[in-house]
Design an enzyme around this catalytic site. Structure first.
Site, PDB file in Angstrom:
ATOM      1  N   LYS A   1       0.842  -1.202   0.000  1.00 25.16           N
ATOM      2  CA  LYS A   1       0.000   0.000   0.000  1.00 25.16           C
ATOM      3  C   LYS A   1       0.875   1.249   0.000  1.00 25.16           C
ATOM      4  O   LYS A   1       2.079   1.172   0.304  1.00 25.16           O
ATOM      5  CB  LYS A   1      -0.913  -0.005   1.226  1.00 25.16           C
ATOM      6  CG  LYS A   1      -0.173   0.040   2.568  1.00 25.16           C
ATOM      7  CD  LYS A   1      -1.106  -0.242   3.741  1.00 25.16           C
ATOM      8  CE  LYS A   1      -0.348  -0.207   5.060  1.00 25.16           C
ATOM      9  NZ  LYS A   1      -1.199  -0.680   6.184  1.00 25.16           N
TER      10      LYS A   1
ATOM     11  N   MET B   1      11.579  24.615   2.357  1.00 24.29           N
ATOM     12  CA  MET B   1      10.854  23.768   1.400  1.00 24.29           C
ATOM     13  C   MET B   1      11.811  22.973   0.513  1.00 24.29           C
ATOM     14  O   MET B   1      11.613  21.787   0.263  1.00 24.29           O
ATOM     15  CB  MET B   1       9.948  24.636   0.523  1.00 24.29           C
ATOM     16  CG  MET B   1       9.084  23.823  -0.425  1.00 24.29           C
ATOM     17  SD  MET B   1       8.101  24.854  -1.529  1.00 24.29           S
ATOM     18  CE  MET B   1       6.915  25.557  -0.409  1.00 24.29           C
TER      19      MET B   1
ATOM     20  N   ARG C   1     -10.507   0.366  14.861  1.00 30.17           N
ATOM     21  CA  ARG C   1     -10.253   1.146  13.646  1.00 30.17           C
ATOM     22  C   ARG C   1     -11.102   0.596  12.507  1.00 30.17           C
ATOM     23  O   ARG C   1     -11.971   1.271  11.987  1.00 30.17           O
ATOM     24  CB  ARG C   1      -8.757   1.086  13.305  1.00 30.17           C
ATOM     25  CG  ARG C   1      -8.362   1.910  12.104  1.00 30.17           C
ATOM     26  CD  ARG C   1      -6.867   1.850  11.840  1.00 30.17           C
ATOM     27  NE  ARG C   1      -6.411   0.551  11.330  1.00 30.17           N
ATOM     28  CZ  ARG C   1      -5.200   0.317  10.846  1.00 30.17           C
ATOM     29  NH1 ARG C   1      -4.294   1.297  10.820  1.00 30.17           N
ATOM     30  NH2 ARG C   1      -4.856  -0.868  10.406  1.00 30.17           N
TER      31      ARG C   1
ATOM     32  N   TYR D   1      14.816  30.802   8.175  1.00 30.62           N
ATOM     33  CA  TYR D   1      13.556  31.485   8.516  1.00 30.62           C
ATOM     34  C   TYR D   1      13.375  31.604  10.021  1.00 30.62           C
ATOM     35  O   TYR D   1      13.702  30.681  10.766  1.00 30.62           O
ATOM     36  CB  TYR D   1      12.366  30.711   7.956  1.00 30.62           C
ATOM     37  CG  TYR D   1      12.203  30.816   6.467  1.00 30.62           C
ATOM     38  CD1 TYR D   1      11.993  32.062   5.859  1.00 30.62           C
ATOM     39  CD2 TYR D   1      12.234  29.689   5.672  1.00 30.62           C
ATOM     40  CE1 TYR D   1      11.824  32.157   4.480  1.00 30.62           C
ATOM     41  CE2 TYR D   1      12.066  29.766   4.301  1.00 30.62           C
ATOM     42  CZ  TYR D   1      11.861  31.004   3.709  1.00 30.62           C
ATOM     43  OH  TYR D   1      11.702  31.093   2.356  1.00 30.62           O
TER      44      TYR D   1
END
Ligand SMILES: *Cc1c(COP(=O)(O)O)cnc(C)c1O
Length: 384
Positions: A52, A326, A156, A278
Site C-alpha cells: 500500500k 521547502m 479502527r 527562517y
C-alpha cells in the site's frame, strides 16, 4: 584551475540534485527472511507483501515485480487504484495458474463492484455494511470473494464482537460469500511484551470460533511475525519490515532498502555573528562552516527535523541548523577537515543514517519517513 576540476564541477552541475537508490535485492532478501520464518514456524503458513501507499514510498510496481519473482503471490493495498497499479505491474509475469491475489484493505470502495470483480480484486470487508453490499454483487451462484476483518482491539476497522455474534446467528456467511481469509490486526505488536498482544490473540481465536465457518486466517503484520508461531496462522501480512524498518525494539534483523543523498548547493564560511534560516531561530558565530543541502520538507525531509536532524558529509555527521525550508536545509559542516564543495553529496538516509534513526530525530516513525519521500528525487532501482 585544472581542466579536470572544471569538468568535475561541470558534471556536478549537470547531474540530479538528489538521488534515491532503492535496493530491490534487499527488499527481496527481507521478504525471504520473513517468509522463511513464517514457513519454518507455522506449517503451511504463507507470507504476503503489503505494498500500500506505493509500497511505503518505494514504488509499488517495482517492489511488486521483485517480490513476485520471489514467489510472493499475495499483495495487500489500501485503495482500488493501488490494486490496479499492482495488477498492471505484474501483468505478463504470470499465467492463469500462478496469478497473484490482490487484497484491498480499505474495503470495496473507490470503484463500481463490477470493476473490482472484473479485475479479480478481493476487498477486505470491514463492517456489516461492507458485507451486505459485497454479498449482493454475486452473479448467479458465484459467491463474491472477500477477506473478513474482525476487530480485536484497534477500534479502527473490522467487525466488533457483537457484530461477529450477529453474523454467526444469521448463519449464512459461507453461503453468500467466498471468505478467503478471516483477519485481524495487532495494535502493539512492536512491543513484544505488551499484554495487548496476547489479549488480541485470545480474542481472535474466540471470535473466529464463534463465526463457525471453515476458514483460513491472517493475523500478523511485520512485528507480529516476531511474536512467535502462535501469531502466524495461514498468511502473514508484513509491510514495514520488507522495507527495512525495524519490526521490534532490539537489533534490526532487516536490511535497509533505501539510500538517499542530496547535493550541497553552497558552502559558507561564517565571518561574523548572524542567524540561519527562517525565523532567525539559530545563531551562528565564527569560526563555522555552513553547507546548504538540496533537500527540504517538500521532498519529505520533515520540518520537524529542524534543530534535530543530521546528515553525513565526507564521513562526518553534520547537524541541521535553522529551520528546514521547502527546498533546502542548512547544516553545520565545521567538523569536516576541509569545507565541502558545492556539488558534493550529503547522505540523508543510508548506512550511517537509518530510516529509523531519521524518524527518531523527527519524532515520528520510519513509516512516515518512507511514505513522505518526495517526487523530486532521481530514483534508481537496483537489484530487481
Ligand atoms: C499496513 C498494514 C499491515 C502492514 O503492517 P506493517 O506494520 O507495516 O508490517 C498489515 N495489516 C494491515 C491491516 C495494515 O493496515
Amino acid at each position: 584551475m585544472s581542466k579536470n576540476t572544471n569538468s568535475g564541477i561541470a558534471a556536478a552541475y549537470a547531474q540530479p540534485l538528489s538521488v534515491l537508490d532503492i535496493h530491490l535485492d534487499r527488499v527481496a532478501r527481507n521478504y525471504l527472511l520473513l517468509k522463511k520464518k513464517v514457513q519454518a514456524e507455522a506449517a503451511g503458513g504463507d507470507c504476503a507483501a503489503v505494498v500500500k501507499a506505493d509500497a511505503y514510498g518505494l514504488g509499488a510496481a517495482e517492489v511488486s515485480r521483485a517480490l513476485y519473482k520471489q514467489s510472493c503471490r499475495h499483495f495487500f493495498v489500501a485503495h482500488y487504484g493501488e490494486a490496479l497499479e499492482v495488477k498492471e505491474a505484474l501483468q505478463g509475469l504470470y499465467g492463469v495458474a500462478d496469478a497473484p491475489s490482490i487484497y484491498v484493505l480499505n474495503g470495496p470502495f473507490g470503484a463500481p463492484a463490477a470493476d473490482f470483480a472484473a479485475n479479480g480484486f478481493i476487498p477486505v470487508l470491514n463492517s456489516p455494511q461492507d458485507i451486505d453490499y459485497w454479498a449482493q454483487t454475486g452473479q448467479g451462484d458465484k459467491r463474491p470473494a472477500a477477506l473478513l476483518h474482525i476487530d480485536t482491539g484497534m477500534n479502527r476497522l473490522g467487525l466488533s464482537g457483537g457484530e461477529v455474534e450477529a453474523l454467526a446467528a444469521r448463519g449464512d456467511l459461507s453461503r453468500i460469500l467466498d471468505i478467503r481469509y478471516v483477519m485481524s490486526h495487532l495494535a502493539c505488536a512492536d512491543e513484544k511484551d505488551h499484554p495487548k498482544n496476547a489479549a488480541q490473540l485470545e480474542l481472535f481465536k474466540q471470535l473466529t470460533a464463534r463465526l463457525g465457518i471453515a476458514a483460513r486466517y491472517s493475523f500478523a503484520n511485520s512485528s507480529g511475525i516476531f511474536l512467535g508461531p502462535a501469531y502466524h496462522f495461514d498468511l502473514a501480512r508484513p509491510g514495514c519490515a520488507l522495507y527495512g524498518i525495524n519490526p521490534g525494539t532490539g537489533e534490526n534483523p532487516m536490511q535497509g532498502t533505501v539510500t538517499l543523498k542530496a547535493r550541497i548547493l553552497q558552502t559558507r564560511k561564517i565571518d561574523r555573528n548572524g542567524t540561519v534560516g527562517y525565523g532567525a531561530t539559530y545563531s551562528v558565530s565564527p569560526p563555522a562552516i555552513c553547507a546548504t543541502v538540496s533537500t527540504g520538507y517538500a521532498d519529505g525531509y520533515l520540518r520537524s527535523l529542524t534543530g534535530r536532524g543530521t546528515v553525513v558529509i565526507g564521513g562526518k555527521t553534520c547537524p541541521v541548523i535553522g529551520r528546514v525550508s521547502m527546498d533546502s536545509v542548512v547544516v553545520d559542516a565545521s567538523a569536516l577537515d576541509a569545507p565541502p564543495r558545492p556539488g558534493d553529496w550529503a547522505e540523508i538516509i543510508g548506512e550511517r543514517q537509518t530510516v529509523d534513526a531519521v524518524a527518531a530525530q523527527a519524532g515520528t516513525i520510519g513509516y512516515e519517513i518512507l511514505t513522505s519521500l518526495g517526487r523530486r528525487y532521481r530514483r534508481n532501482y537496483t537489484g530487481g
